[in-house]
Design a protein around this motif. Sequence first.
Motif, short mmCIF file in Angstrom:
data_model
loop_
_atom_site.label_atom_id
_atom_site.label_comp_id
_atom_site.label_asym_id
_atom_site.label_seq_id
_atom_site.Cartn_x
_atom_site.Cartn_y
_atom_site.Cartn_z
N THR A 96 -16.95 -6.90 -8.80
CA THR A 96 -16.10 -6.56 -7.68
C THR A 96 -16.09 -4.99 -7.41
OG1 THR A 96 -14.52 -8.39 -8.25
CG2 THR A 96 -13.51 -6.91 -7.16
N SER A 99 -19.15 -3.98 -5.50
CA SER A 99 -19.02 -4.35 -4.11
C SER A 99 -18.21 -3.57 -3.21
CB SER A 99 -18.28 -5.99 -3.98
OG SER A 99 -18.92 -7.02 -4.58
N GLY A 100 -17.30 -2.78 -3.94
CA GLY A 100 -16.45 -1.74 -3.45
C GLY A 100 -17.19 -0.58 -3.02
N CYS A 103 -19.80 -1.15 -0.25
CA CYS A 103 -19.03 -1.17 0.89
C CYS A 103 -18.53 -0.06 1.31
CB CYS A 103 -17.81 -1.98 0.79
SG CYS A 103 -16.74 -2.21 2.11
N ARG A 116 -8.84 1.53 2.57
CA ARG A 116 -9.28 0.56 1.51
C ARG A 116 -9.44 1.27 0.36
NH1 ARG A 116 -9.26 -4.84 3.94
NH2 ARG A 116 -9.81 -5.05 1.68
N ILE A 118 -11.86 0.93 -3.75
CA ILE A 118 -13.12 0.15 -4.16
C ILE A 118 -12.58 -0.80 -5.33
CG2 ILE A 118 -14.91 2.16 -3.58
CD1 ILE A 118 -14.47 2.89 -6.73
N GLU A 120 -10.63 -3.33 -5.13
CA GLU A 120 -10.07 -4.17 -4.42
C GLU A 120 -10.19 -5.73 -4.87
OE1 GLU A 120 -12.29 -4.06 -0.78
OE2 GLU A 120 -14.23 -4.56 -1.84
N TRP A 122 -11.51 -9.36 -5.08
CA TRP A 122 -12.61 -10.24 -4.58
C TRP A 122 -12.25 -10.73 -3.04
CZ3 TRP A 122 -17.62 -9.88 -5.57
CH2 TRP A 122 -18.40 -10.82 -4.86
N GLN A 124 -10.32 -10.56 -0.82
CA GLN A 124 -9.99 -9.54 0.14
C GLN A 124 -11.10 -8.34 0.26
OE1 GLN A 124 -5.84 -8.70 -0.39
NE2 GLN A 124 -5.40 -10.74 -0.72
N ARG A 125 -12.06 -8.61 -0.15
CA ARG A 125 -13.09 -7.29 -0.05
C ARG A 125 -13.23 -7.00 1.50
NH1 ARG A 125 -15.72 -11.77 -1.40
NH2 ARG A 125 -17.77 -12.46 -0.52
N ALA A 128 -16.92 -8.19 3.01
CA ALA A 128 -17.30 -9.69 2.88
C ALA A 128 -17.98 -9.99 3.94
CB ALA A 128 -16.19 -10.58 2.78
#
Length: 227
Positions: A96, A99-100, A103, A116, A118, A120, A122, A124-125, A128
Amino acid sequence: MAKWFIVSCFLLCAISYSSYYLFTSNSWIKTVKTHTYKRFYELIRENAKSKLDKLQEEAILAGKPFIPPFVNFDREYAIAPKYNLSICRIKKSMSTLMSGVACVLYDTGKFMRNNRSILEVWSQRFCADKNEYRRLSEVKWRMGDAHHTYTKIAVIRDPIARFISFFSNKCIFEAQKYPDRKQCYNCQGNVTCYLEKQYMRFVQHSNNTFSKLRPSYEDKHAAPLSW
């Protein structure tokens, strides 16, 4: 006599100089070390392989063979083309968070404007399905001209620590919070029950990599256990 003395002194000096050069030459020492270490690790690998083969034979006789490594059943990538970066996400290994990170690098301006983080959730990433792929061929295509040289990152966690984190989070906390889901094969926190059922799932996956057996929620968080 004097002639032999001079010749002996000359040879002794030559041998001494040669020995000094050999033992003080970094390139020579480096070469010897490289070959020595290489053979040393080859012997370790050969010994480990023979032990593993023996254990596998015993496991097969017991009816429970080891799960082979590199079973290809689920892949997740998050990319940041601007930085020639691709992250292989492995569940319960900071996936997760990674991913942040991907992103914010993917679209920094939009990420910051929307306040936002990092850190976050999962589900509500922010990115996505925007910079996420399941095939390496798709990642290469999206990276464009940089696909030959882009950086690949994967966070590898100690397998025991990873399993404990997964089991306590998914098989105890979430299982109690959402009893209707019957997560972790409805084993209700019993580790032996879960491991036996998960083992059979992995056996099925390894027997036919491209079977119609879809990776389950538990599969994705428990595998790979052979890292």
